[in-house]
Design a protein around this motif. Sequence first.
Motif, PDB file in Angstrom:
ATOM      1  N   VAL A   1       0.835  -1.205   0.000  1.00 40.93           N
ATOM      2  CA  VAL A   1       0.000   0.000   0.000  1.00 40.93           C
ATOM      3  C   VAL A   1       0.868   1.253   0.000  1.00 40.93           C
ATOM      4  CG1 VAL A   1      -1.720   1.307   1.298  1.00 40.93           C
ATOM      5  CG2 VAL A   1      -1.919  -1.181   1.129  1.00 40.93           C
ATOM      6  N   ALA A   2       1.920   1.256   0.852  1.00 41.49           N
ATOM      7  CA  ALA A   2       2.807   2.415   0.900  1.00 41.49           C
ATOM      8  C   ALA A   2       3.497   2.636  -0.440  1.00 41.49           C
ATOM      9  CB  ALA A   2       3.844   2.226   2.003  1.00 41.49           C
ATOM     10  N   SER A   3       3.873   1.555  -1.109  1.00 44.24           N
ATOM     11  CA  SER A   3       4.545   1.679  -2.403  1.00 44.24           C
ATOM     12  C   SER A   3       3.630   2.309  -3.447  1.00 44.24           C
ATOM     13  CB  SER A   3       5.005   0.297  -2.885  1.00 44.24           C
ATOM     14  OG  SER A   3       5.593   0.370  -4.159  1.00 44.24           O
ATOM     15  N   VAL A   4       2.361   1.906  -3.456  1.00 46.81           N
ATOM     16  CA  VAL A   4       1.420   2.475  -4.424  1.00 46.81           C
ATOM     17  C   VAL A   4       1.292   3.981  -4.214  1.00 46.81           C
ATOM     18  CG1 VAL A   4      -1.022   2.555  -5.084  1.00 46.81           C
ATOM     19  CG2 VAL A   4       0.122   0.358  -4.820  1.00 46.81           C
ATOM     20  N   HIS A   5       1.161   4.407  -2.962  1.00 53.70           N
ATOM     21  CA  HIS A   5       0.996   5.833  -2.699  1.00 53.70           C
ATOM     22  C   HIS A   5       2.283   6.609  -2.988  1.00 53.70           C
ATOM     23  CE1 HIS A   5      -3.089   5.984  -0.944  1.00 53.70           C
ATOM     24  NE2 HIS A   5      -2.849   4.713  -0.680  1.00 53.70           N
ATOM     25  N   GLU A   6       3.447   5.983  -2.747  1.00 56.98           N
ATOM     26  CA  GLU A   6       4.697   6.652  -3.080  1.00 56.98           C
ATOM     27  C   GLU A   6       4.853   6.818  -4.590  1.00 56.98           C
ATOM     28  OE1 GLU A   6       7.727   4.356  -1.205  1.00 56.98           O
ATOM     29  OE2 GLU A   6       7.032   4.843   0.821  1.00 56.98           O
ATOM     30  N   HIS A   7       4.425   5.809  -5.338  1.00 56.01           N
ATOM     31  CA  HIS A   7       4.466   5.932  -6.782  1.00 56.01           C
ATOM     32  C   HIS A   7       3.529   7.061  -7.249  1.00 56.01           C
ATOM     33  CE1 HIS A   7       6.616   2.070  -7.045  1.00 56.01           C
ATOM     34  NE2 HIS A   7       6.870   2.403  -8.292  1.00 56.01           N
ATOM     35  N   ALA A   8       2.371   7.168  -6.634  1.00 53.43           N
ATOM     36  CA  ALA A   8       1.451   8.240  -7.004  1.00 53.43           C
ATOM     37  C   ALA A   8       2.085   9.607  -6.763  1.00 53.43           C
ATOM     38  CB  ALA A   8       0.139   8.109  -6.220  1.00 53.43           C
ATOM     39  N   ARG A   9       2.789   9.771  -5.647  1.00 48.39           N
ATOM     40  CA  ARG A   9       3.460  11.037  -5.380  1.00 48.39           C
ATOM     41  C   ARG A   9       4.534  11.325  -6.428  1.00 48.39           C
ATOM     42  NH1 ARG A   9       2.498   9.479   0.010  1.00 48.39           N
ATOM     43  NH2 ARG A   9       4.420   8.294   0.161  1.00 48.39           N
ATOM     44  N   PHE A  10       5.287  10.281  -6.784  1.00 48.22           N
ATOM     45  CA  PHE A  10       6.346  10.466  -7.773  1.00 48.22           C
ATOM     46  C   PHE A  10       5.769  10.905  -9.117  1.00 48.22           C
ATOM     47  CE2 PHE A  10       8.570   8.570 -11.411  1.00 48.22           C
ATOM     48  CZ  PHE A  10       9.792   9.218 -11.316  1.00 48.22           C
ATOM     49  N   PHE A  11       4.732  10.216  -9.571  1.00 49.43           N
ATOM     50  CA  PHE A  11       4.156  10.553 -10.870  1.00 49.43           C
ATOM     51  C   PHE A  11       3.535  11.947 -10.861  1.00 49.43           C
ATOM     52  CE2 PHE A  11       3.854   5.792 -11.497  1.00 49.43           C
ATOM     53  CZ  PHE A  11       4.797   5.752 -12.523  1.00 49.43           C
ATOM     54  N   ALA A  12       2.884  12.329  -9.759  1.00 51.44           N
ATOM     55  CA  ALA A  12       2.297  13.664  -9.671  1.00 51.44           C
ATOM     56  C   ALA A  12       3.381  14.733  -9.744  1.00 51.44           C
ATOM     57  CB  ALA A  12       1.498  13.795  -8.379  1.00 51.44           C
ATOM     58  N   LEU A  13       4.487  14.497  -9.070  1.00 48.45           N
ATOM     59  CA  LEU A  13       5.586  15.458  -9.065  1.00 48.45           C
ATOM     60  C   LEU A  13       6.179  15.613 -10.466  1.00 48.45           C
ATOM     61  CD1 LEU A  13       7.353  17.227  -7.222  1.00 48.45           C
ATOM     62  CD2 LEU A  13       8.844  15.253  -6.909  1.00 48.45           C
ATOM     63  N   GLN A  14       6.378  14.485 -11.143  1.00 52.12           N
ATOM     64  CA  GLN A  14       6.951  14.542 -12.486  1.00 52.12           C
ATOM     65  C   GLN A  14       6.016  15.232 -13.473  1.00 52.12           C
ATOM     66  OE1 GLN A  14      10.191  13.547 -13.220  1.00 52.12           O
ATOM     67  NE2 GLN A  14      10.175  13.498 -10.995  1.00 52.12           N
ATOM     68  N   ALA A  15       4.714  14.999 -13.342  1.00 47.65           N
ATOM     69  CA  ALA A  15       3.749  15.639 -14.240  1.00 47.65           C
ATOM     70  C   ALA A  15       3.795  17.152 -14.096  1.00 47.65           C
ATOM     71  CB  ALA A  15       2.346  15.116 -13.963  1.00 47.65           C
ATOM     72  N   ASP A  16       3.871  17.655 -12.842  1.00 48.68           N
ATOM     73  CA  ASP A  16       3.923  19.095 -12.628  1.00 48.68           C
ATOM     74  C   ASP A  16       5.240  19.701 -13.116  1.00 48.68           C
ATOM     75  OD1 ASP A  16       1.398  19.235 -11.530  1.00 48.68           O
ATOM     76  OD2 ASP A  16       2.094  19.015  -9.469  1.00 48.68           O
ATOM     77  N   ARG A  17       6.304  18.938 -12.978  1.00 45.35           N
ATOM     78  CA  ARG A  17       7.615  19.481 -13.339  1.00 45.35           C
ATOM     79  C   ARG A  17       7.890  19.401 -14.844  1.00 45.35           C
ATOM     80  NH1 ARG A  17      11.948  17.548  -8.666  1.00 45.35           N
ATOM     81  NH2 ARG A  17      11.121  18.877  -7.003  1.00 45.35           N
ATOM     82  N   HIS A  18       7.568  18.275 -15.445  1.00 43.31           N
ATOM     83  CA  HIS A  18       8.026  18.026 -16.808  1.00 43.31           C
ATOM     84  C   HIS A  18       6.911  17.759 -17.815  1.00 43.31           C
ATOM     85  CE1 HIS A  18      11.951  17.868 -14.948  1.00 43.31           C
ATOM     86  NE2 HIS A  18      11.584  16.858 -14.190  1.00 43.31           N
ATOM     87  N   GLY A  19       5.678  17.647 -17.356  1.00 44.01           N
ATOM     88  CA  GLY A  19       4.578  17.370 -18.268  1.00 44.01           C
ATOM     89  C   GLY A  19       4.266  15.892 -18.350  1.00 44.01           C
ATOM     90  N   GLY A  20       3.028  15.587 -18.709  1.00 43.39           N
ATOM     91  CA  GLY A  20       2.576  14.202 -18.722  1.00 43.39           C
ATOM     92  C   GLY A  20       3.208  13.348 -19.788  1.00 43.39           C
ATOM     93  N   GLY A  21       3.724  13.965 -20.862  1.00 46.19           N
ATOM     94  CA  GLY A  21       4.314  13.177 -21.932  1.00 46.19           C
ATOM     95  C   GLY A  21       5.495  12.345 -21.484  1.00 46.19           C
ATOM     96  N   HIS A  22       6.174  12.770 -20.430  1.00 50.13           N
ATOM     97  CA  HIS A  22       7.349  12.041 -19.946  1.00 50.13           C
ATOM     98  C   HIS A  22       6.983  10.834 -19.096  1.00 50.13           C
ATOM     99  CE1 HIS A  22      10.461  14.739 -21.410  1.00 50.13           C
ATOM    100  NE2 HIS A  22       9.740  15.767 -20.997  1.00 50.13           N
TER     101      HIS A  22
END
Length: 565
Positions: free
Chosen positions: A262-283
């Motif tokens: 469960v913790a891993s799933v939520h950590e992955h969600a945080r990572f993907f959200a951060l990358q989307a804001d920084r670099h855009g969803g295409g990455h």
Amino acid sequence: MSPADPARVTAHPSSGSRSRTPNRELRALLEESEWTQAAFARALARLGAEVGIHLRYDRTSVAHWLRGSRPDPRVRYLMAEALSRRLGRRITVADLGMNGTRGGRTGAAARPRGGWGSPRTESEPEDDDASDSDAHRRQPGAGRAHSADSSETGHARDPLPHREFGTPSHPADQLTALTAPVVPPPRADAPPPAPYTLRLLAETVRPSGGGQSAEGERPGGGRVPGGRRAEGAPTPAPLPGARNTCTARGSRPVSSPGPGEVASVHEHARFFALQADRHGGGHIRTSLAAYLSGLVRTLRRGEEGVHHRGMQAGAARLSYLLARVYADEHRHGLAQRAFLTAAELAEEAADPEGVALARRALSSQAHQLGHPRASLALAEAALAAAPADTDPSARAFLYAGLAVADAACGARDRALDALGRAERQLARAPVDLTTGPESPSGEPVGTYQGAALLYQSSQVRAALGDREGAIRDLRASLHSRPAQERRTRALCQAELAELLLSRGRLEEACATWRDFLEVSAHVRSGRVVAARSRIPGLLRPYARESRVRSLLVAASPPAGGQPGG
């Protein structure tokens, strides 16, 4: 948004046109709608734009259909959606009189060369990921199905989802379908993108039994329409042809998830959200979809329990993020269904705040696509779903969405009241600069900060005619945003430049656009590319100005490459 090679319809029927049977069903629907043939073609163009495709049909195209010609199956679903909206009831493809074997082989016509899964602009990079058009070409007979008026000798597999509400479908299967277009290896059964469908939103805001907390009151003291909490999010239509390959492989039993998973799933969600804001969803699109697809087996067969609900809540956040990526690429049909799946997963996880956040996202999407009444109903339904103990920053997020929706409907007092409520809720939130995706314990979805509220405030003021106030709030939002949030900063800069130009402040607009071009070079985002493509048209009246000429050169795609890649 225009693909690299806009679709055109051939105006001349083929040699087999004499054997066609006139389409009386379509003619009757057009007469009932009181649309002219040209008006119907324009409605199709608007719907195509909602999913990132520039369709160039005209009245002669409609005349050919009335004489028995049939467009590409994907266009038929857009036709059904257009007539459904116009007539206020559900129109199916079968109602159009186009599902049978009537008619012979017809002429070649409009299919965007970019593919229905690759809504690219003239300056948008072509992805290496498997697109929907690639998958379509691998289907048997796909080479003959490219023309919009291609021959069909039987009942083809429906390319778009239109399942009625209430039909059982596990949300894990929906995730499999939603991730199929981008998860390698290329899938022959990957579905083409669905149209954005207003009908899918109706169940989201339908009132049902149940109470509502005082926090869910309508700004101004009134209750949310219906006076009751809206029923759970609708079951989105499953995309046909998608197989749950995660459950088909191997026969190992699925063990119950533990706290680590469960913790891993939520950590992955945080990572993907951060990358989307920084670099855009295409990455992150492919990696996010692949990770989400990998959760399907656990979600479908895991044992019930607190940890399984934690997995469902985490998957809901990931589906929400996938929807954001799809919306950023103008794949609004897929984005809509991913938001709806996020709401359903949150409902199963007993996470009403997750349901509220998904409805808030659906409201924002409807607003972006020009459906203000649907946006307002969804914003109200989001507040109705939020529990009494919703975090103040998340509740500020909900009220800000309501303010934008009210402003789009011209309700000035209610919009400003909702905006004030958002400001007061945010003032109650703990002051912590590490909240959100950047925090190890932060929430990837719904965490709201001052810079975001200022951006929403600018949207409210612009809709209410206060452009100077909108400029002021946008500048304050940019000042408050971290430099590494490149995608968000680029979008704010583009909006600011356009607002400045609308006020006649050409020099400031050009300076802001230069900042935008510098930031956007590091971002891979469909919305950013679309903002860049608008610059030449907006500056054309000022092309004699030296500063404008140099900006237009800078905004042009580099030779041999595309921006944002």
